[in-house]
Design a protein around this motif. Structure first.
Motif, PDB file in Angstrom:
ATOM      1  N   ASN A  97       0.958  -1.141  -0.371  1.00 35.68           N
ATOM      2  CA  ASN A  97       0.198  -0.013  -0.206  1.00 35.68           C
ATOM      3  C   ASN A  97       0.554   1.223  -0.634  1.00 35.68           C
ATOM      4  O   ASN A  97       0.989   1.670   0.920  1.00 35.68           O
ATOM      5  CB  ASN A  97      -0.699   0.252   1.429  1.00 35.68           C
ATOM      6  N   THR A  98       0.652   1.962  -1.042  1.00 29.06           N
ATOM      7  CA  THR A  98       1.997   3.142  -1.284  1.00 29.06           C
ATOM      8  C   THR A  98       1.327   4.692  -0.630  1.00 29.06           C
ATOM      9  O   THR A  98       1.907   5.381  -1.196  1.00 29.06           O
ATOM     10  CB  THR A  98       2.397   3.169  -2.454  1.00 29.06           C
ATOM     11  N   SER A  99      -0.074   4.317  -0.054  1.00 36.68           N
ATOM     12  CA  SER A  99      -0.826   5.776   0.228  1.00 36.68           C
ATOM     13  C   SER A  99       0.284   5.602   1.475  1.00 36.68           C
ATOM     14  O   SER A  99      -0.102   4.947   2.408  1.00 36.68           O
ATOM     15  CB  SER A  99      -2.369   5.467   0.260  1.00 36.68           C
ATOM     16  N   THR A 100       0.376   7.304   2.355  1.00 36.24           N
ATOM     17  CA  THR A 100       1.018   7.348   3.127  1.00 36.24           C
ATOM     18  C   THR A 100       0.445   8.910   4.039  1.00 36.24           C
ATOM     19  O   THR A 100      -0.809   9.220   3.301  1.00 36.24           O
ATOM     20  CB  THR A 100       2.198   8.251   2.903  1.00 36.24           C
TER      21      THR A 100
ATOM     22  N   LEU B 164       0.797  14.539  10.587  1.00 33.95           N
ATOM     23  CA  LEU B 164       0.991  14.024  11.501  1.00 33.95           C
ATOM     24  C   LEU B 164       1.361  12.829  12.701  1.00 33.95           C
ATOM     25  O   LEU B 164       1.336  12.784  13.488  1.00 33.95           O
ATOM     26  CB  LEU B 164      -0.679  12.963  10.660  1.00 33.95           C
ATOM     27  N   LEU B 165       2.919  12.991  11.653  1.00 27.15           N
ATOM     28  CA  LEU B 165       3.797  12.666  13.168  1.00 27.15           C
ATOM     29  C   LEU B 165       4.337  13.244  13.527  1.00 27.15           C
ATOM     30  O   LEU B 165       4.594  14.235  13.348  1.00 27.15           O
ATOM     31  CB  LEU B 165       5.013  11.998  11.296  1.00 27.15           C
ATOM     32  N   PRO B 166       5.283  12.547  14.415  1.00 26.51           N
ATOM     33  CA  PRO B 166       5.867  13.814  15.685  1.00 26.51           C
ATOM     34  C   PRO B 166       6.670  14.676  14.845  1.00 26.51           C
ATOM     35  O   PRO B 166       7.709  14.122  13.944  1.00 26.51           O
ATOM     36  CB  PRO B 166       5.939  12.860  16.860  1.00 26.51           C
ATOM     37  N   GLY B 167       6.718  16.091  15.325  1.00 30.05           N
ATOM     38  CA  GLY B 167       7.375  16.754  14.316  1.00 30.05           C
ATOM     39  C   GLY B 167       7.496  17.314  13.112  1.00 30.05           C
ATOM     40  O   GLY B 167       7.806  18.247  12.816  1.00 30.05           O
ATOM     41  N   GLY B 168       6.354  16.906  12.669  1.00 28.46           N
ATOM     42  CA  GLY B 168       5.472  17.879  10.765  1.00 28.46           C
ATOM     43  C   GLY B 168       7.013  17.449   9.954  1.00 28.46           C
ATOM     44  O   GLY B 168       7.426  16.383  10.414  1.00 28.46           O
TER      45      GLY B 168
ATOM     46  N   GLU C  59       4.849  -1.250   6.979  1.00 28.44           N
ATOM     47  CA  GLU C  59       4.824  -0.050   7.644  1.00 28.44           C
ATOM     48  C   GLU C  59       4.756   1.114   8.063  1.00 28.44           C
ATOM     49  O   GLU C  59       4.193   1.717   7.855  1.00 28.44           O
ATOM     50  CB  GLU C  59       4.518  -0.748   9.101  1.00 28.44           C
ATOM     51  N   ALA C  60       6.261   1.145   8.147  1.00 34.79           N
ATOM     52  CA  ALA C  60       7.018   2.725   8.382  1.00 34.79           C
ATOM     53  C   ALA C  60       6.282   3.490   7.252  1.00 34.79           C
ATOM     54  O   ALA C  60       5.647   4.266   7.052  1.00 34.79           O
ATOM     55  CB  ALA C  60       8.145   2.349   8.274  1.00 34.79           C
ATOM     56  N   VAL C  61       6.380   3.291   6.260  1.00 33.09           N
ATOM     57  CA  VAL C  61       5.995   3.792   4.565  1.00 33.09           C
ATOM     58  C   VAL C  61       3.828   3.955   5.064  1.00 33.09           C
ATOM     59  O   VAL C  61       3.665   4.702   4.782  1.00 33.09           O
ATOM     60  CB  VAL C  61       6.518   3.227   3.080  1.00 33.09           C
ATOM     61  N   ASP C  62       3.716   3.127   5.559  1.00 34.13           N
ATOM     62  CA  ASP C  62       2.286   3.544   5.834  1.00 34.13           C
ATOM     63  C   ASP C  62       1.869   4.102   6.530  1.00 34.13           C
ATOM     64  O   ASP C  62       0.561   4.736   6.442  1.00 34.13           O
ATOM     65  CB  ASP C  62       1.492   1.912   5.845  1.00 34.13           C
ATOM     66  N   LEU C  63       2.252   4.473   7.876  1.00 35.28           N
ATOM     67  CA  LEU C  63       2.511   5.765   8.305  1.00 35.28           C
ATOM     68  C   LEU C  63       2.961   6.545   8.117  1.00 35.28           C
ATOM     69  O   LEU C  63       2.304   8.050   8.664  1.00 35.28           O
ATOM     70  CB  LEU C  63       3.096   5.087  10.034  1.00 35.28           C
TER      71      LEU C  63
ATOM     72  N   ASN D  73       7.591   3.372  19.425  1.00 31.44           N
ATOM     73  CA  ASN D  73       8.609   4.955  19.011  1.00 31.44           C
ATOM     74  C   ASN D  73       7.806   6.399  19.438  1.00 31.44           C
ATOM     75  O   ASN D  73       8.163   7.011  18.693  1.00 31.44           O
ATOM     76  CB  ASN D  73      10.041   5.081  18.358  1.00 31.44           C
ATOM     77  N   ILE D  74       7.679   6.061  17.974  1.00 32.62           N
ATOM     78  CA  ILE D  74       6.540   7.092  17.189  1.00 32.62           C
ATOM     79  C   ILE D  74       5.613   7.700  17.996  1.00 32.62           C
ATOM     80  O   ILE D  74       5.342   9.131  18.830  1.00 32.62           O
ATOM     81  CB  ILE D  74       6.030   6.782  15.966  1.00 32.62           C
ATOM     82  N   ALA D  75       4.538   6.822  18.827  1.00 34.56           N
ATOM     83  CA  ALA D  75       4.212   7.160  20.305  1.00 34.56           C
ATOM     84  C   ALA D  75       5.204   8.165  21.446  1.00 34.56           C
ATOM     85  O   ALA D  75       4.496   9.430  21.718  1.00 34.56           O
ATOM     86  CB  ALA D  75       3.681   6.866  21.264  1.00 34.56           C
TER      87      ALA D  75
END
Length: 293
Positions: A2-5, A10-14, A54-58, A272-274
């Motif tokens: 899934n290449t949608s991101t 929305l991730l910490p730090g912008g 998962e990293a890319v999907d997030l 880690n993201i949280a």
């Protein structure tokens, strides 16, 4: 895949500019995907592929790697998991050191060695041009003084040949950064830095003013018992783990700091993201700054 991101905001730090590209400030370091000692294949290949996807999907758009990891295995995993790569994804790789049979990291910065490493990265990642190549100086322990003119010139020539988009530096001194900037456009510096080891404070501030990214590695380590006690106390007050506080502090330290925490676990990636999203109070930052200077 899934290449949608998810938008990087929305991730910490912008996000932040990495050369001509904009990336999520929360990135991903792929080093831990290789086997023990960063040698050989992963014990759980399916899990390694899953965490990359998962990293890319997030919404992560900055992955840090090197063909020396494995060697070759980490880049091969990235290719298998993510190719064809999303247009938003920036894959940063590293040259300047190779691997020996004992798992060591001998330096390899002669022009012929750098050209070989660049072509190895092109092959294993399956691309015609590398997004970003960091020149690794120093040794496994720390930066070392000395000129980097010849290796930077070699990478500049490879850039002019169309094989590299952007150039960066790793494990370097302030003086080496300045020397390299007199030869080529440098878009990032990747050094060891954390809340207890603040030797690059002035460099980070200078780079921020020049819109150049700073990518710290070893975000939690080398603490004295007293420093660890302070970190644990701040973490307890924030309702977070020491690692979370260390990551959050880095994001709040300067807008040009990009994180690349590594893991081979999807659950740990989410942790880690949280953790990086923890908001530290002014007093928390003051307490941490007190032992880092």
């Amino acid at each position: 895949m899934n290449t949608s991101t998810t938008p990087a905001t929305l991730l910490p730090g912008g996000d932040w500019a990495l050369g001509a590209r904009t990336v999520s400030r929360f990135g991903y370091g792929a080093m831990q995907l290789a086997g023990p000692g960063v040698m050989g294949p992963p014990a759980d290949r399916a899990g390694a592929l899953a965490v990359l996807r998962e990293a890319v999907d997030l919404g992560i758009t900055h992955i840090d790697t090197s063909d020396a990891y494995g060697p070759h295995y980490t880049n091969q995993l990235i290719h298998e998991a993510l190719h064809p790569y999303p247009e938003s994804l920036v894959i940063a790789t590293k040259v300047g050191a190779e691997r020996d049979a004992q798992g060591g990291w001998p330096t390899a910065r002669e022009p012929s060695a750098l050209r070989r490493q660049v072509h190895d990265n092109l092959r294993t990642l399956g691309v015609e041009r590398l997004d970003l190549v960091n020149l690794r100086m120093g040794d496994a322990a720390s930066p070392r003084s000395g000129s980097l003119a010849e290796p930077v010139q070699t990478l500049l020539e490879l850039q002019q040949e169309g094989l590299i988009r952007d150039l960066g530096l790793s494990n370097v001194t302030d003086g080496q950064v300045a020397e390299a900037q007199g030869i080529a456009r440098i878009v990032c510096v990747q050094n060891m830095y954390n809340v207890a080891h603040r030797h690059d404070d002035a460099l980070i501030s200078r780079l921020a003013g020049e819109q150049i990214a700073y990518v710290p590695f070893f975000p939690l380590g080398g603490f004295t018992p007293l420093q660890s006690e302070t970190l644990s106390r701040v973490a307890a007050g924030a309702g977070a783990s020491p690692l979370s506080v260390a990551l959050a502090w880095l994001l709040q330290r300067s807008p040009n700091i990009l994180l690349i925490p590594g893991t081979s676990s999807q659950a740990h990636l989410l942790d880690n993201i949280a953790g990086a999203a923890v908001v530290l109070s002014g007093q928390d930052i003051a307490d941490l700054d007190g032992f880092g200077r």
